[in-house]
Write a protein that holds these residues in place. Sequence first.
Motif, short mmCIF file in Angstrom:
data_model
loop_
_atom_site.label_atom_id
_atom_site.label_comp_id
_atom_site.label_asym_id
_atom_site.label_seq_id
_atom_site.Cartn_x
_atom_site.Cartn_y
_atom_site.Cartn_z
N VAL A 166 -4.46 42.44 21.43
CA VAL A 166 -5.54 41.39 22.19
C VAL A 166 -6.65 42.39 23.11
CG1 VAL A 166 -6.06 39.65 24.15
CG2 VAL A 166 -4.09 39.81 22.75
N VAL A 167 -7.80 42.29 22.57
CA VAL A 167 -8.93 43.20 23.27
C VAL A 167 -9.68 42.51 24.17
CG1 VAL A 167 -10.23 43.36 21.08
CG2 VAL A 167 -10.56 45.01 22.77
N ALA A 168 -10.03 42.96 25.50
CA ALA A 168 -11.16 42.35 26.36
C ALA A 168 -12.30 43.13 26.02
CB ALA A 168 -10.84 42.45 27.59
N LEU A 169 -13.48 42.19 25.53
CA LEU A 169 -14.63 43.04 25.01
C LEU A 169 -15.42 42.85 26.39
CD1 LEU A 169 -14.72 41.85 21.42
CD2 LEU A 169 -14.39 43.91 22.33
N THR A 170 -15.57 43.61 27.52
CA THR A 170 -16.14 43.59 28.48
C THR A 170 -17.50 44.43 28.52
OG1 THR A 170 -14.90 45.16 29.71
CG2 THR A 170 -14.26 42.96 29.53
N HIS A 171 -18.37 44.00 29.46
CA HIS A 171 -19.63 44.70 29.35
C HIS A 171 -20.23 44.61 30.67
CE1 HIS A 171 -22.11 41.02 29.01
NE2 HIS A 171 -20.96 40.60 28.00
N ASP A 172 -21.50 45.02 31.33
CA ASP A 172 -22.18 44.98 32.36
C ASP A 172 -23.40 44.51 32.39
OD1 ASP A 172 -23.21 47.06 31.12
OD2 ASP A 172 -22.85 48.56 32.72
N SER A 173 -23.53 43.34 31.58
CA SER A 173 -24.88 42.71 31.49
C SER A 173 -24.61 41.15 31.32
CB SER A 173 -25.80 43.19 30.16
OG SER A 173 -26.87 42.66 30.55
N SER A 432 -14.37 64.88 19.88
CA SER A 432 -14.71 63.73 20.47
C SER A 432 -12.94 62.78 20.53
CB SER A 432 -15.66 62.70 19.86
OG SER A 432 -15.59 61.48 19.84
N VAL A 433 -13.13 61.89 21.59
CA VAL A 433 -11.82 61.23 21.39
C VAL A 433 -11.98 59.66 21.42
CG1 VAL A 433 -10.65 62.89 22.79
CG2 VAL A 433 -11.87 61.33 24.09
N LEU A 434 -13.03 59.12 20.82
CA LEU A 434 -13.54 57.92 20.38
C LEU A 434 -12.53 57.08 19.83
CD1 LEU A 434 -16.34 56.20 20.49
CD2 LEU A 434 -16.29 56.47 18.31
N GLY A 435 -12.35 55.63 20.28
CA GLY A 435 -11.77 54.74 19.70
C GLY A 435 -12.76 53.48 19.57
N SER A 436 -12.25 52.40 18.69
CA SER A 436 -13.43 51.37 18.66
C SER A 436 -12.70 49.92 18.23
CB SER A 436 -14.21 51.84 17.59
OG SER A 436 -13.56 51.92 16.31
N LYS A 437 -11.79 49.74 19.14
CA LYS A 437 -11.34 48.25 19.02
C LYS A 437 -12.10 47.23 18.56
CE LYS A 437 -6.75 49.12 21.36
NZ LYS A 437 -5.88 48.43 22.42
N PRO A 438 -12.22 46.31 17.87
CA PRO A 438 -10.88 45.89 16.90
C PRO A 438 -10.91 46.74 15.64
CG PRO A 438 -12.43 44.35 16.67
CD PRO A 438 -13.06 45.25 17.63
N VAL A 439 -11.77 47.71 15.48
CA VAL A 439 -11.84 48.48 14.21
C VAL A 439 -11.11 49.88 14.16
CG1 VAL A 439 -13.58 49.59 12.71
CG2 VAL A 439 -13.81 47.31 13.47
N PRO A 440 -10.29 50.13 13.28
CA PRO A 440 -9.76 51.50 13.48
C PRO A 440 -10.85 52.47 13.05
CG PRO A 440 -9.32 50.44 11.46
CD PRO A 440 -9.80 49.46 11.97
N ASP A 498 -3.88 53.92 21.90
CA ASP A 498 -4.68 52.74 22.57
C ASP A 498 -6.06 52.71 22.97
OD1 ASP A 498 -4.32 49.84 23.17
OD2 ASP A 498 -3.68 50.30 25.06
N LEU A 499 -6.78 53.61 22.41
CA LEU A 499 -8.12 53.96 22.88
C LEU A 499 -9.04 52.72 22.06
CD1 LEU A 499 -8.41 57.65 22.27
CD2 LEU A 499 -7.91 56.19 24.41
N GLY A 500 -10.23 52.27 22.82
CA GLY A 500 -11.09 51.39 22.04
C GLY A 500 -11.51 50.46 22.79
N ARG A 501 -10.91 49.94 24.13
CA ARG A 501 -11.24 48.98 24.86
C ARG A 501 -12.50 49.21 25.60
NH1 ARG A 501 -6.96 48.49 28.98
NH2 ARG A 501 -6.64 50.80 28.18
N ASP A 502 -12.30 50.50 26.26
CA ASP A 502 -13.49 50.98 27.27
C ASP A 502 -14.79 51.36 26.33
OD1 ASP A 502 -12.15 50.36 29.72
OD2 ASP A 502 -11.28 52.24 29.56
N GLU A 503 -14.73 51.82 25.07
CA GLU A 503 -15.65 52.09 24.26
C GLU A 503 -16.68 50.94 23.70
OE1 GLU A 503 -12.56 55.15 24.23
OE2 GLU A 503 -12.69 53.09 24.21
N PHE A 504 -16.39 49.75 24.00
CA PHE A 504 -17.28 48.81 23.77
C PHE A 504 -18.46 48.68 24.44
CE2 PHE A 504 -18.69 44.44 24.34
CZ PHE A 504 -19.15 43.98 23.33
N ILE A 505 -19.60 49.14 24.19
CA ILE A 505 -20.84 49.24 25.05
C ILE A 505 -22.07 49.05 24.33
CG2 ILE A 505 -22.06 50.95 26.33
CD1 ILE A 505 -19.71 52.98 26.66
N PRO A 506 -22.43 47.78 24.62
CA PRO A 506 -23.73 47.31 23.77
C PRO A 506 -24.81 47.75 24.22
CG PRO A 506 -22.21 45.34 24.54
CD PRO A 506 -21.83 46.66 24.94
N TRP A 507 -26.09 48.14 23.34
CA TRP A 507 -27.04 49.00 23.82
C TRP A 507 -27.81 48.03 24.63
CZ3 TRP A 507 -31.54 49.97 19.53
CH2 TRP A 507 -32.03 51.05 19.89
#
Length: 513
Positions: A166-173, A432-440, A498-507
Amino acid sequence: MPGTGALLADHALLLHPEDHVAVALRDLPPGLKLTHGTLTVEVTAAIPQGHKLCVRAMPADTPVHKYGQTIGRTTTAVRAGEHVHSHNLAMDTERPAYEFGTGRIVVPKASVTRTFEGFERAGGAVGTRNYVGIVTSVNCSASTARMIADQFRGPIMDAWPHVDGVVALTHDSGCGMVPASEGGQILRRTLRGYAAHPNVGAVLAIGLGCEMLAVDALLHDLPAPADTLLSQLTIQDQGGVRATVRAGVTAVRELIEQLDQRRRTTVPASRLILGLNCGGSDGYSGITANPALGHASDLLVAQGATTVLAETPEVFGAEHLLTRRAVSSAVGHKLLERIEWWQKYVAAGGGTLDNNPSPGNKAGGLTTILEKSLGAVAKGGTAELTAVYEYAERITDAGFTFMDTPGYDPVSVTGLVAGGATVVCFTTGRGSVLGSKPVPTLKVATNTTMYERMRDDMDLDAGPIATGDATVAEIGDRIFEEVLAVASGRMTVSEDLDLGRDEFIPWQLGAVT
């Protein structure tokens, strides 16, 4: 040792016969004499691994060639044996002539159809993972979404072995913006792209209740597969955060129970969409990992799959190579339009596109954006360019394509995933230590030194290409096989961490009022 003669090829790579510079395979000490045919070069000062050694003397204001292409101009006279970097090499502002379609290569169809084990979705899309996505319409609902998702982390998920998480796709907008503006449309397109993604089998959309980008507008006519499970909550209607968390946990549990009934099936590799990205690039990127990924991209195109290059600021200076591969002048011109947009965009902020490379890139041996871009486009292989997409736009064309994104890694990958990429392949030289949930995300190291230092964060090592212990094709074949294995469920190192939750960053673009 200094003063002794050695073959240039044992210490540095000359990538094109007419190049002015070679790339150091290891730290080169002053006094080291290197020979290449009739050419003899004595190193005049210490040159770090991955940096450039001058092999042909150049007067000031000379176009410097690497890869057989111009990477900048000398700012002073440079002698053979000198270190070529920021102190004597600068941007070349002269733009190349553009051609359209003159370099098209149609990759032959593969003689053997390869397959992977994926989640078939209604409408024909195929996922490589099976997630519940908690999509937030506004930053005000971000903490609530995280509280819900945190209830489904760790051993509790063992009860549902066919759900990846379960991934929470959160942002600041999501509020204080004009929904119809360019920035508003990009955010909406990105959130809807994730909600409709084939790797997301179920969506819980959470809003506050008074935001400009409301939950109803977010989900209206969502182009998701018909079997995507949808649920929504607003904090104000539920009676606050605690009540919404309770309702959200109940809703997610119900969604998981249904998702766990789905199973992987054998599907052709043509159903894959592979995002091509890089970050923390170094002097080896355009020599090892990027061309190897380009080879893998061509293999996927031969299977009928889709690959997507991105990072528009990091193709600037090499865009003329892509326009030559465009299937039509319209496709080529669309790429140039995005390049022109970026030049105006950075100028409005008081910068230029040569503000990229980053300090880390420069420490790794890259000097100008031209040099960085020439290495970056190698990720796209040789296939013809079939389409150019705007950020987070839905990817519909097969073959090698391009998406307009920033060079900032998490923002770029967010756009690729929103467009529909189901696997991301990411090359890195600095680490780089990137992750990208929900995509490997499959990470490929450009050099063995970094790979050994950060082994727990890398999936593959392309460094043996530089030392001659492997070919570009051999590493490219490995990447291709790894993509199929990861698409079939094999975990990447970023997933294991378990990386990839905080890397959801819309432009984010536009004014906030």
